[in-house]
Design a protein around this motif. Structure first.
Motif, short mmCIF file in Angstrom:
data_model
loop_
_atom_site.label_atom_id
_atom_site.label_comp_id
_atom_site.label_asym_id
_atom_site.label_seq_id
_atom_site.Cartn_x
_atom_site.Cartn_y
_atom_site.Cartn_z
N ASP A 87 26.21 51.69 25.56
CA ASP A 87 25.94 50.76 26.66
C ASP A 87 26.47 51.64 27.17
O ASP A 87 25.90 51.10 28.77
N VAL A 88 27.41 52.21 27.64
CA VAL A 88 27.80 53.10 28.48
C VAL A 88 27.54 54.55 28.98
O VAL A 88 28.49 55.22 29.47
N TRP A 89 26.83 55.21 28.30
CA TRP A 89 26.39 56.64 28.03
C TRP A 89 26.20 56.85 29.28
O TRP A 89 26.43 58.12 29.64
N MET A 90 26.09 56.20 30.28
CA MET A 90 25.57 56.58 32.08
C MET A 90 26.44 56.47 32.91
O MET A 90 26.48 57.21 34.03
N SER A 91 27.31 55.50 32.66
CA SER A 91 28.48 55.68 33.64
C SER A 91 29.68 55.00 32.53
O SER A 91 29.17 54.17 31.42
N SER A 92 30.50 54.45 32.83
CA SER A 92 31.26 55.57 34.48
C SER A 92 32.40 56.30 33.61
O SER A 92 32.86 56.80 32.42
N MET A 93 32.96 56.60 34.78
CA MET A 93 34.05 57.82 34.26
C MET A 93 35.06 57.42 33.82
O MET A 93 35.69 57.67 32.48
N ASP A 94 35.18 56.04 34.18
CA ASP A 94 35.93 55.22 32.93
C ASP A 94 36.42 55.19 32.19
O ASP A 94 36.74 55.76 31.08
N ASN A 95 35.23 55.45 31.77
CA ASN A 95 34.44 54.42 29.91
C ASN A 95 34.31 55.76 29.35
O ASN A 95 34.82 56.12 28.32
N ARG A 166 30.17 61.38 42.04
CA ARG A 166 29.87 60.04 40.46
C ARG A 166 28.34 60.48 40.33
O ARG A 166 27.33 60.72 40.42
N PHE A 167 28.73 58.88 39.60
CA PHE A 167 27.71 58.79 38.61
C PHE A 167 26.36 57.81 39.59
O PHE A 167 27.47 57.06 40.42
N VAL A 168 25.14 58.62 39.43
CA VAL A 168 24.16 57.17 40.67
C VAL A 168 24.96 55.57 40.75
O VAL A 168 24.93 54.92 41.54
N THR A 169 25.01 55.10 38.87
CA THR A 169 25.48 53.44 38.91
C THR A 169 26.16 53.92 39.65
O THR A 169 26.81 52.86 39.66
#
Length: 258
Positions: A87-95, A166-169
């Protein structure tokens, strides 16, 4: 190399071939992603039959040391694998940091083009040209994902300027465009084109492919995208609520999103 004893049993011979290949992998003679010499060459070098060599190679494939690509050959498998929650594979850096690795991004291009990949048809994307952001995601210096994200070409320039770092999201949410829903389709596909170059793998290498559609709080901003990763570099996990643990519930949920 001809120090394998021809008088040994077939089992002993294939075990000796196997152990020598393991030694070479550990010593770096064959590095991650490198091809292993053909069965014919190894058979000649070791002075054993092709059947003996194939048996040793099968053992190493089963153990995860080597991987075979049909029509291409046998390659040393990348041993490090990164795990990301689905559920978090596309974002974010912190995750990503929370999951144990340090991600970095390399922006490859920002263009305006139509979505032409037929696999994206499952989401019924628009026929008009969109803003396409292509980038590579690295984990501790290792390329693990190639991402092509498509979104409205009307996105403001100040948001576009952030796509390089940054990731797009993440960039969208920094400008109060909040993610409302993410739909994923996950399948397998052979490596082609850009993936070969980015990951240093041969054409046809098995890839994990994730197609996505993200709706946001702005009706005019929907993100469509495609991410590919070598199977031996990235895995995804998911946590299910207690009521979804039985098989019937799981199958029902899967059917609802596919």
């Amino acid at each position: 190399m001809s120090n394998l004893q021809l008088g040994a049993s077939a089992s002993s011979l294939h075990e000796r071939v196997r152990e020598e290949l393991i030694r070479r992998v550990k010593a770096g003679v064959y590095g991650p992603g490198d091809p292993i010499p053909s069965t014919a060459l190894l058979s000649e070098e070791f002075g054993v039959s092709a059947i003996t060599v194939k048996r040793a190679l099968r053992d190493l494939q089963a153990a995860g040391t080597l991987t075979a690509v049909p029509g291409k050959g046998t390659f040393v498998k990348e041993q490090r694998r990164f795990l990301r929650e689905l559920d978090v594979w596309m974002s974010s850096m912190d995750n990503a940091r929370r999951l144990g690795f340090m991600p970095t991004l390399e922006l490859l291009s920002i263009t305006r083009e139509k979505i032409t990949d037929p696999s994206m048809g499952v989401f019924n994307p628009p026929d008009s040209a969109m803003l396409c952001v292509r980038k590579t995601i690295f984990a501790d210096g290792v390329p693990i994902m190639y991402d092509a994200a498509y979104l409205s070409s009307d996105v403001s320039d100040d948001i576009v300027e952030e796509f390089g770092e940054r990731f797009v999201t993440d960039a969208l949410e920094r400008h109060a465009i909040i993610i409302k829903n993410t739909r994923l389709v996950i399948d397998a596909a052979p490596a082609t084109g850009k993936a070969e170059e980015i990951f240093g793998i041969p054409n046809g290498y098995p890839m994990l492919r994730r197609l996505y559609m993200i709706t946001t709080s702005n009706p005019g901003v929907t993100v469509f995208g495609l991410v590919v990763s070598p199977f031996d570099r990235l895995a995804c996990s998911i946590n299910l609520p207690g009521e979804a643990q039985n098989l019937n519930s799981l199958l029902k949920n899967n059917a609802a999103v596919t």
